[in-house]
Design an enzyme around this catalytic site. Structure first.
Site, PDB file in Angstrom:
ATOM      1  N   GLY A 178      25.946  23.049 -11.613  1.00  0.00           N
ATOM      2  CA  GLY A 178      27.289  23.653 -10.731  1.00  0.00           C
ATOM      3  C   GLY A 178      28.201  22.777 -10.968  1.00  0.00           C
ATOM      4  O   GLY A 178      28.430  21.688 -11.600  1.00  0.00           O
TER       5      GLY A 178
ATOM      6  N   GLY B 146      27.969  19.245  -6.314  1.00  0.00           N
ATOM      7  CA  GLY B 146      26.911  18.262  -6.712  1.00  0.00           C
ATOM      8  C   GLY B 146      26.611  17.061  -5.876  1.00  0.00           C
ATOM      9  O   GLY B 146      25.820  16.705  -5.562  1.00  0.00           O
TER      10      GLY B 146
ATOM     11  N   GLU C 259      23.154  18.932 -13.019  1.00  0.00           N
ATOM     12  CA  GLU C 259      23.769  19.355 -14.014  1.00  0.00           C
ATOM     13  C   GLU C 259      24.998  19.950 -13.761  1.00  0.00           C
ATOM     14  O   GLU C 259      25.216  20.988 -13.287  1.00  0.00           O
ATOM     15  CB  GLU C 259      22.792  20.594 -14.851  1.00  0.00           C
ATOM     16  CG  GLU C 259      21.466  20.056 -15.117  1.00  0.00           C
ATOM     17  CD  GLU C 259      21.466  19.292 -16.343  1.00  0.00           C
ATOM     18  OE1 GLU C 259      22.303  18.631 -16.901  1.00  0.00           O
ATOM     19  OE2 GLU C 259      20.227  19.276 -17.105  1.00  0.00           O
TER      20      GLU C 259
ATOM     21  N   CYS D 181      29.100  25.119 -19.956  1.00  0.00           N
ATOM     22  CA  CYS D 181      29.381  23.812 -19.484  1.00  0.00           C
ATOM     23  C   CYS D 181      29.591  22.835 -20.784  1.00  0.00           C
ATOM     24  O   CYS D 181      30.492  21.918 -20.475  1.00  0.00           O
ATOM     25  CB  CYS D 181      28.264  23.303 -18.687  1.00  0.00           C
ATOM     26  SG  CYS D 181      26.874  23.516 -19.569  1.00  0.00           S
TER      27      CYS D 181
HETATM   28  P1  NAD Z   1      29.253  25.831  -7.786  1.00  0.00           P
HETATM   29  O1  NAD Z   1      29.020  24.432  -7.667  1.00  0.00           O
HETATM   30  O2  NAD Z   1      30.166  26.508  -7.098  1.00  0.00           O
HETATM   31  O3  NAD Z   1      27.881  26.618  -7.384  1.00  0.00           O
HETATM   32  C1  NAD Z   1      26.768  26.354  -7.848  1.00  0.00           C
HETATM   33  C2  NAD Z   1      25.582  26.856  -7.001  1.00  0.00           C
HETATM   34  O4  NAD Z   1      25.521  25.885  -5.450  1.00  0.00           O
HETATM   35  C3  NAD Z   1      25.815  28.231  -6.507  1.00  0.00           C
HETATM   36  O5  NAD Z   1      24.206  28.777  -6.560  1.00  0.00           O
HETATM   37  C4  NAD Z   1      26.178  28.179  -5.129  1.00  0.00           C
HETATM   38  O6  NAD Z   1      25.709  29.086  -4.307  1.00  0.00           O
HETATM   39  C5  NAD Z   1      25.470  27.002  -4.562  1.00  0.00           C
HETATM   40  N1  NAD Z   1      26.114  26.072  -3.752  1.00  0.00           N
HETATM   41  C6  NAD Z   1      27.577  25.989  -3.155  1.00  0.00           C
HETATM   42  N2  NAD Z   1      27.799  25.403  -2.136  1.00  0.00           N
HETATM   43  C7  NAD Z   1      26.661  24.600  -1.875  1.00  0.00           C
HETATM   44  C8  NAD Z   1      26.038  23.695  -0.990  1.00  0.00           C
HETATM   45  N3  NAD Z   1      27.025  22.935  -0.145  1.00  0.00           N
HETATM   46  N4  NAD Z   1      24.678  23.149  -1.124  1.00  0.00           N
HETATM   47  C9  NAD Z   1      24.113  23.957  -2.008  1.00  0.00           C
HETATM   48  N5  NAD Z   1      24.179  24.651  -2.589  1.00  0.00           N
HETATM   49  C10 NAD Z   1      25.546  24.964  -2.833  1.00  0.00           C
HETATM   50  O7  NAD Z   1      29.387  26.155  -9.521  1.00  0.00           O
HETATM   51  P2  NAD Z   1      29.513  27.459 -10.093  1.00  0.00           P
HETATM   52  O8  NAD Z   1      31.098  27.730 -10.158  1.00  0.00           O
HETATM   53  O9  NAD Z   1      28.501  28.624  -9.720  1.00  0.00           O
HETATM   54  O10 NAD Z   1      29.460  27.002 -11.693  1.00  0.00           O
HETATM   55  C11 NAD Z   1      30.279  26.659 -12.547  1.00  0.00           C
HETATM   56  C12 NAD Z   1      30.029  25.209 -12.663  1.00  0.00           C
HETATM   57  O11 NAD Z   1      28.625  24.751 -13.160  1.00  0.00           O
HETATM   58  C13 NAD Z   1      30.866  24.686 -14.006  1.00  0.00           C
HETATM   59  O12 NAD Z   1      31.855  23.446 -13.472  1.00  0.00           O
HETATM   60  C14 NAD Z   1      30.282  24.298 -14.970  1.00  0.00           C
HETATM   61  O13 NAD Z   1      30.750  23.411 -16.185  1.00  0.00           O
HETATM   62  C15 NAD Z   1      28.913  23.809 -14.417  1.00  0.00           C
HETATM   63  N6  NAD Z   1      27.620  24.231 -15.092  1.00  0.00           N
HETATM   64  C16 NAD Z   1      26.946  22.909 -15.715  1.00  0.00           C
HETATM   65  C17 NAD Z   1      26.124  23.134 -16.367  1.00  0.00           C
HETATM   66  C18 NAD Z   1      25.253  21.995 -16.800  1.00  0.00           C
HETATM   67  O14 NAD Z   1      24.347  21.994 -17.467  1.00  0.00           O
HETATM   68  N7  NAD Z   1      25.806  20.778 -16.907  1.00  0.00           N
HETATM   69  C19 NAD Z   1      25.571  24.436 -16.885  1.00  0.00           C
HETATM   70  C20 NAD Z   1      26.446  25.433 -16.359  1.00  0.00           C
HETATM   71  C21 NAD Z   1      27.309  25.451 -15.597  1.00  0.00           C
END
Ligand code: NAD
Length: 472
Positions: A220, A225, A242, A276
Site C-alpha cells: 500500500g 506502511g 511493499e 506500483c
Molecule cells: P493504502 O495504504 O491506502 O491501503 C492498503 C491497505 O491497508 C488496505 O487494505 C487498507 O484497508 C489497509 N489499511 C489502511 N489503514 C491501515 C492501518 N492503519 N493499518 C493497517 N492497514 C491499514 O493503499 P492503497 O490506496 O490501497 O494502494 C495504493 C498504493 O499501494 C499506491 O501507493 C501503490 O504504489 C502502492 N502499491 C505498492 C505495490 C508494491 O508492490 N510496492 C504494489 C501495489 C500498490
C-alpha cells in the site's frame, strides 16, 4: 440473482450485520452488498489459524506444493467468474481482469515448483551446520486495490508453501474477487489455513496489533506502511512492506524509438497508470525530445484512448475509486492552473457521462519541483522531462524518499547497464517497461519498502531460518 459474498472463518461462510457496497468505477453503479468482518470474526479467525497451524506446519513442502496445484486448478476453472467480478469492482477491461486471474494461476504454479531448501551452511572436521526454514505462524496479508488478486495471491502462496496459515484482508475498494477466491478454494486446505476478512483501516490496524499474528505482509501507501511498521514493533511481528514508488525512466539519445516509444506509453498508461512500478517520471535526452514526444502522443492517443466498453481490446480504464480519482484530478488541475504545457488529455470534467474516467494526459517539461513530478500520481498523467548530462539525470532520477522501480532505454546495453546500476531502485528494467516477474525478488528501497516478495528470496521473509548443528 445478486451474488453473495462472505467472510470465511475456519471454512465457515459468515455474513455480517454491517455491510458495504463498492461503486463500479466504469459506471458509478452501486455493486453488491459485502459483509464487513467484526472484531469477533477476526478473533475467531486467529484462533482457527492457530489451531490449524499445529498440523499444517508439519506438512512437507511437496504436500503443500501439490495443494498449490489444486488451487491453480480452481482459479483456472473459475477464471471467467472471477474476471467478471474483477471487471465490476476495479473497472478493469476484460484483458486486464484476465491478467489478474491468469497471473495468480502462474504464481500458484511457480511456487508449486519453487521452495526453500535445507542448505549446509558450514562444514569442517568438527561439525556440519544445516540451515532449515520453518514457518512463522499466522500471516496477515493486507492488500491494496490496483491488482486485487495478484497482489493478495502472492502473499497467500508465499505463506502457504512455507507452511504458514494466512488471513487475507483485501482493500475495501476491491473485496469481492478475493472473497470469492477464498470461498471457492474451501475444501482444498484444512479449515483455518486460508481465511478472508473484509474490512478497512480498523481491521488492518487490529491485525498489526494482535499478538496471535506472526507476520504482516502489507502492500500500500508509504504513509500507512509507516503506521503498520510502528504497530508491528509492539509485538515484534515480522513485517514486509511493499510501498509506493515514483519510478524514473531514462531515455538516452541512442534509444531505438520504435522500442522505447510504445514501451514508455505502456509503462505510463497500462491500467491507467495504476501500477506500483508504472513509469512515473520520463526523462528524455534533449536531442530526441521533440521527436520522442510527438511519437509518444501519437501512440498514447491511439492505443490508450478511453473505451467505455470493458470488452474492447484495451489495457486502459477508469481510476479505480473515487478517492484516487480526486487525487489524480487534483494533480492534473494543478498542472492546468500552473500553466504547464499539456500536450494531450488534461480534461477533468465531463470526460464521460458517468464513471471515474480521466483521459491519458501528457505534460511536457513541468518543473522538477511540481506536484506531478514529486508525488506518486498513480493514475493516467505523465510528465515528460528532458536531460543532457548523464550525471545530472541520474541525480534527478534518484529520490531521497522512494526507490521502487526504474527503466532505461539505450541501444548501447553497456551504457544502459551502467546507468541502471547507478539508479537507486529495487528493480531496473532495460529497454522494456517495468513488469514484475514472480521469479525475481521484488522490493523497494528507501521509503518504497521494507523487505520484499517473490522469487526464492521472497520466501525467506515467510520463514525462520533455523540451524541444526551436527557433530562430526
Ligand atoms: P493504502 O495504504 O491506502 O491501503 C492498503 C491497505 O491497508 C488496505 O487494505 C487498507 O484497508 C489497509 N489499511 C489502511 N489503514 C491501515 C492501518 N492503519 N493499518 C493497517 N492497514 C491499514 O493503499 P492503497 O490506496 O490501497 O494502494 C495504493 C498504493 O499501494 C499506491 O501507493 C501503490 O504504489 C502502492 N502499491 C505498492 C505495490 C508494491 O508492490 N510496492 C504494489 C501495489 C500498490
Amino acid at each position: 440473482m445478486q451474488p453473495q459474498f462472505y467472510n470465511i472463518v475456519n471454512d465457515e461462510l459468515r455474513s455480517s450485520k454491517e455491510t458495504h457496497r463498492v461503486t463500479d468505477p466504469r459506471t458509478e453503479e452501486e455493486l453488491w452488498e459485502c459483509p464487513v468482518a467484526t472484531a469477533e470474526d477476526f478473533e475467531d479467525a486467529v484462533t482457527a489459524a492457530q489451531q490449524a497451524f499445529t498440523k499444517w506446519s508439519q506438512t512437507t513442502v511437496p504436500e503443500r506444493q501439490a495443494l498449490l496445484i489444486q488451487l491453480a486448478d480452481i482459479l483456472r476453472a473459475n477464471a471467467s467468474e472471477l474476471a467478471s467480478i474483477l471487471m465490476k469492482e476495479t473497472g478493469k477491461s476484460k484483458i486486464l481482469a484476465d491478467i489478474d486471474v491468469q497471473a495468480s494461476v502462474a504464481q500458484c504454479l511457480y511456487y508449486s515448483q519453487t521452495a526453500l531448501q535445507d542448505e549446509v551452511q558450514h562444514e569442517d572436521t568438527h561439525s556440519r551446520v544445516v540451515a532449515t526454514h520453518i514457518p512463522l505462524g499466522t500471516v496477515a496479508a493486507i492488500c491494496p486495490w490496483n491488482f486485487p488478486l495478484i497482489l493478495s495471491n502472492i502473499k497467500v502462496v508465499s505463506a502457504l508453501v512455507t507452511g504458514n496459515c494466512v488471513i487475507v484482508k483485501p482493500s475495501p475498494s476491491t473485496p469481492y474477487a478475493v472473497m470469492r477466491w477464498v470461498e471457492l478454494s474451501r475444501g482444498v486446505l484444512p479449515p483455518g489455513v486460508f481465511q478472508v476478512l473484509n474490512g478497512g483501516a480498523e481491521l488492518g490496524a487490529a491485525m498489526t496489533a494482535h499478538p496471535g499474528i506472526a507476520k504482516i505482509s502489507f502492500t500500500g501507501t508509504i504513509a500507512v506502511g509507516k503506521k503498520v511498521m510502528a504497530a508491528c514493533a509492539k509485538t515484534l511481528k515480522k513485517v514486509t512492506l511493499e510501498l509506493a514508488g515514483n519510478d524514473a525512466c531514462i531515455v538516452c539519445d541512442d534509444a531505438d524509438l520504435d522500442v522505447a516509444v510504445p514501451a514508455v506509453a505502456s509503462g505510463g498508461f497500462f491500467n491507467a497508470g495504476q501500477v506500483c512500478v508504472a513509469s512515473k517520471r520520463i526523462y528524455v535526452h534533449e536531442s530526441i525530445y521533440d521527436e520522442f514526444l510527438d511519437r509518444l502522443v501519437e501512440v498514447v492517443e491511439k492505443q490508450f484512448a478511453i473505451q467505455e466498453d470493458g470488452l474492447a481490446p484495451s489495457v486502459f480504464g477508469p481510476v479505480d475509486n473515487r478517492v484516487q480519482y480526486e487525487v489524480v484530478k487534483g494533480i492534473i488541475e494543478d498542472c492546468r492552473n500552473k500553466g504547464y504545457k499539456i500536450v494531450t488529455g488534461g480534461k477533468t470534467e465531463e470526460v464521460k457521462g458517468k464513471g471515474f474516467w480521466l483521459p491519458p494526459t501528457i505534460v511536457s517539461r513541468p518543473p522538477e519541483e511540481s506536484l506531478l513530478v514529486q508525488e506518486e500520481q498513480f493514475g493516467p498523467v505523465l510528465p515528460i522531462l528532458s536531460w543532457s548530462d548523464e550525471d545530472d539525470v541520474i541525480k534527478r532520477s534518484n529520490l531521497a524518499n522512494a526507490g521502487l522501480g526504474a527503466s532505461v532505454y539505450s541501444s548501447d546495453l553497456a551504457r544502459a547497464e551502467r546507468i541502471a546500476r547507478r539508479l537507486e531502485a529495487g528493480g531496473v528494467w532495460i529497454n522494456q517497461f517495468e513488469r514484475p516477474n514472480f521469479g525475481a525478488y521484488f522490493s523497494g528501497i528507501k521509503d518504497s519498502g521494507f523487505g520484499g516478495e517473490m522469487g526464492k528470496q521472497g520466501l525467506l521473509s515467510y520463514a525462520y531460518t533455523k540451524c541444526l548443528h551436527f557433530p562430526k
